[in-house]
Design an enzyme around this catalytic site. Structure first.
Site, PDB file in Angstrom:
ATOM      1  N   TYR A  92     -13.111  29.539  49.809  1.00  0.00           N
ATOM      2  CA  TYR A  92     -12.138  30.316  50.561  1.00  0.00           C
ATOM      3  C   TYR A  92     -11.086  29.395  51.186  1.00  0.00           C
ATOM      4  O   TYR A  92      -9.880  29.635  51.083  1.00  0.00           O
ATOM      5  CB  TYR A  92     -12.854  31.121  51.642  1.00  0.00           C
ATOM      6  CG  TYR A  92     -11.939  31.944  52.519  1.00  0.00           C
ATOM      7  CD1 TYR A  92     -11.446  33.161  52.081  1.00  0.00           C
ATOM      8  CD2 TYR A  92     -11.585  31.488  53.793  1.00  0.00           C
ATOM      9  CE1 TYR A  92     -10.599  33.919  52.891  1.00  0.00           C
ATOM     10  CE2 TYR A  92     -10.753  32.242  54.606  1.00  0.00           C
ATOM     11  CZ  TYR A  92     -10.265  33.452  54.143  1.00  0.00           C
ATOM     12  OH  TYR A  92      -9.430  34.193  54.955  1.00  0.00           O
ATOM     13  N   ALA A  93     -11.554  28.330  51.816  1.00  0.00           N
ATOM     14  CA  ALA A  93     -10.635  27.387  52.449  1.00  0.00           C
ATOM     15  C   ALA A  93      -9.705  26.766  51.412  1.00  0.00           C
ATOM     16  O   ALA A  93      -8.505  26.599  51.656  1.00  0.00           O
ATOM     17  CB  ALA A  93     -11.422  26.301  53.176  1.00  0.00           C
ATOM     18  N   ASN A 143      -1.342  40.055  51.974  1.00  0.00           N
ATOM     19  CA  ASN A 143      -2.460  40.106  52.915  1.00  0.00           C
ATOM     20  C   ASN A 143      -3.804  40.168  52.215  1.00  0.00           C
ATOM     21  O   ASN A 143      -4.808  39.698  52.745  1.00  0.00           O
ATOM     22  CB  ASN A 143      -2.302  41.330  53.820  1.00  0.00           C
ATOM     23  CG  ASN A 143      -3.579  41.663  54.549  1.00  0.00           C
ATOM     24  OD1 ASN A 143      -3.955  41.012  55.516  1.00  0.00           O
ATOM     25  ND2 ASN A 143      -4.294  42.682  54.068  1.00  0.00           N
ATOM     26  N   LYS A 165      -6.906  29.154  50.502  1.00  0.00           N
ATOM     27  CA  LYS A 165      -5.899  29.287  51.549  1.00  0.00           C
ATOM     28  C   LYS A 165      -5.059  28.017  51.672  1.00  0.00           C
ATOM     29  O   LYS A 165      -3.868  28.083  52.005  1.00  0.00           O
ATOM     30  CB  LYS A 165      -6.560  29.630  52.884  1.00  0.00           C
ATOM     31  CG  LYS A 165      -7.250  30.993  52.893  1.00  0.00           C
ATOM     32  CD  LYS A 165      -6.282  32.138  52.608  1.00  0.00           C
ATOM     33  CE  LYS A 165      -6.934  33.497  52.783  1.00  0.00           C
ATOM     34  NZ  LYS A 165      -6.003  34.621  52.581  1.00  0.00           N
TER      35      LYS A 165
END
Length: 260
Positions: free
Chosen positions: A163-164, A98, A167
């Site tokens: 960030y993208a 997480n 992920k």
């Protein structure tokens, strides 16, 4: 044969959660502990929050087994040391990655040092820990790995490139890990939240009402909304779910971006 919980060969249902001290991570720790898992969770700065979380859970479930561990996922040497420790210990049934960090800037202005730190936390620490935990899981022929991704991996948002990218890398890695480990009783999935009501989104409070209007469900996700999906993926009912990315976004990515 699997036991009544579906965890073949595992006498103690142990789960590791990274970034479990606050926000979505705390909700995941809570959900799994209340489901009967023995939860070890890492924290970086949320030490006080972790102790408060443990007290809250034990008030509801006195026999809950919870162990906080201090770990900075940005510290590669620390992650390596922790990975070696868990690899040599008893098998974990579950691993939920997480922990994550954000970095908002236009793609043309990316600072590589900050970007590499983000990749270490969001991606490389998962790769290292999943690798350490996978072999004991495959020996037990039982395991569940869940990565908390983001809808940002699939839909673009200005200022969110690094960030993208982290992920998207996480999701791609998980798909391959899933097909490599499926025959050995291990499932690997990604939970991809949209906008979640946590401290990470507090800087965007001024535009919250406008964003919520564009979400078909009409609200941000609650941390418990994400935790419930994670809890399902570690349950017997999800034994045949692997290689999937499950959006938890209130229908946002299903909606046409242009509003009439």
């Amino acid at each position: 044969m699997p036991d009544h919980d579906g965890r073949a060969g595992v006498t103690s249902p142990r789960v590791l959660v990274t970034g479990g001290g606050r926000g979505v991570g705390a909700a995941i720790v809570r959900a799994l502990a209340l489901s009967g898992f023995e939860v070890t969770f890492t924290v970086r700065t949320a030490t006080a929050e972790a102790q408060a979380l443990i007290a809250e859970i034990k008030a509801e479930k006195p026999d809950a087994a919870l162990t906080p561990r201090s770990l900075d996922l940005a510290d590669k040497a620390a992650v390596d040391g922790f990975a070696a420790e868990v690899a040599d210990g008893p098998a974990y049934f579950g691993f939920v990655h997480n922990a994550g960090m954000s970095y908002d800037t236009l793609a043309a202005l990316v600072d590589q040092t900050r970007a590499e730190e983000l990749m270490q936390v969001n991606y490389w620490s998962f790769v290292r820990l999943a690798g350490a935990l996978l072999r004991p899981m495959t020996r037990a022929r039982a395991g569940r790995i869940v990565a908390i991704g983001s809808i940002a991996a699939d839909v673009a948002n200005a200022g969110n490139a690094v960030y993208a990218g982290s992920k998207a890398a996480l999701a791609g890695y998980c798909r391959t890990l899933a097909i490599e480990s499926a025959r050995r009783g291990v499932t690997v999935n990604v939970v991809a939240p949209g906008f979640v009501d946590t401290a990470m989104l507090e800087p965007y409070a001024a535009c919250r009402a406008n964003v919520e209007k564009q979400i078909p469900a009409g609200r941000f996700a609650r941390p418990a909304d994400v935790a419930g999906v994670v809890d399902f993926l570690l349950s017997p009912g999800a034994a045949y779910v692997t290689g999937a990315t499950l959006p938890v976004d209130g229908g946002l990515t299903a909606a046409l971006a242009i509003q009439r």
